[in-house]
Motif scaffolding. Sequence first.
Motif, PDB file in Angstrom:
ATOM      1  N   LEU A 189       0.828  -1.205   0.000  1.00 53.65           N
ATOM      2  CA  LEU A 189       0.000   0.000   0.000  1.00 53.65           C
ATOM      3  C   LEU A 189       0.866   1.260   0.000  1.00 53.65           C
ATOM      4  CD1 LEU A 189      -2.835  -0.981   2.517  1.00 53.65           C
ATOM      5  CD2 LEU A 189      -3.021  -0.754   0.034  1.00 53.65           C
ATOM      6  N   GLY A 227       2.994   1.280  -3.385  1.00 51.48           N
ATOM      7  CA  GLY A 227       2.214   1.305  -4.615  1.00 51.48           C
ATOM      8  C   GLY A 227       2.668   0.267  -5.615  1.00 51.48           C
ATOM      9  N   SER A 228       3.370  -0.770  -5.144  1.00 47.04           N
ATOM     10  CA  SER A 228       3.890  -1.796  -6.037  1.00 47.04           C
ATOM     11  C   SER A 228       4.192  -3.057  -5.243  1.00 47.04           C
ATOM     12  CB  SER A 228       5.172  -1.304  -6.733  1.00 47.04           C
ATOM     13  OG  SER A 228       5.770  -2.336  -7.496  1.00 47.04           O
ATOM     14  N   HIS A 265      -4.531  10.160   0.573  1.00 50.40           N
ATOM     15  CA  HIS A 265      -4.916  10.394  -0.828  1.00 50.40           C
ATOM     16  C   HIS A 265      -6.089  11.365  -0.916  1.00 50.40           C
ATOM     17  CE1 HIS A 265      -2.213   7.739  -2.985  1.00 50.40           C
ATOM     18  NE2 HIS A 265      -2.406   6.807  -2.068  1.00 50.40           N
TER      19      HIS A 265
END
Length: 299
Positions: free
Chosen positions: A123, A126-127, A293
């Motif tokens: 998380l 992001g990968s 976010h």
Amino acid sequence: CALPILMDGVKLALKEDVIPFTVDKAVYILAPVISATAAFMTFAVIPFGPEVSFFGVITPLQLTDFPVSVLYVLAIASVGIYGIVLAGWSSGSTYALLGGLRSSAQMVSYEIAMGLSFVAVFLYAGSMSTSQIVAAQERTWYILLLLPSFLIYVISMVGETNRAPFDLAECETELVGGYHTEYSSMKLGFFLFAEYINMFISSAVMSALFFGGFNFPGMDFLAEKGLDANWITLIGTAGYFLKIIFFIFFFMWVRWTIPRFRYDQLMNLGWKSLIPIALLNLAITAAVMVIRHSNNFGF
């Protein structure tokens, strides 16, 4: 200090290979090969350094990488357990069978907690690519951001690799030698090699996911001062191996310090403590990422 270790390896190779009459011979021979092969396969996605230039050719210090490299490590670790289970079943021995069953149950419980600790890293980064996760820690190591995930992983990897105090699959006081009781010579050596290779791989994965891999604070400063990129790569790679050596020492220190758990304590820790804590940690991490976010988009 290195000479006795070398002699132990020579002794394993020269010992007589005794095969009991009660074994299922094909599976008995295949089991250590599965364990050793699975252990070596995990090296493929470990990033030992960034891309370097050799005679004008750009080469990454990693055999291969793909978008789900960490899941590949988990998958291969799951395949490796088949070697232990098949060794216990094929040996025709009660002690070996109990050791194989213990190891399979232990792997299920601790791999769930380990996988959940990885999701928090996914998380943030992001990968699921090992190289991308290392690159995302160029400025801040995830040990500072994801301490609960790190602690869950540390406990889980000891259980996953069957190391003391979680070595219930082969504990001498109960099962003589557990799943490899009936093995000798290099077949036994394959199981021992697999265990220590898995210890190295677990340390390498921990260094990559939580301690920045080959990234160190101050490397940008060295680049600004004009230090050659190849020298910076060498420093980063050497530092990565130092991290791995430190965690291998941690494995040994835990073995020397903490007494062996009872099997019911081991399973209770996995199912009743680690997994609920890992789920709670994942929920909190996901909530924090949603809030971050949302703020970025002005909601």
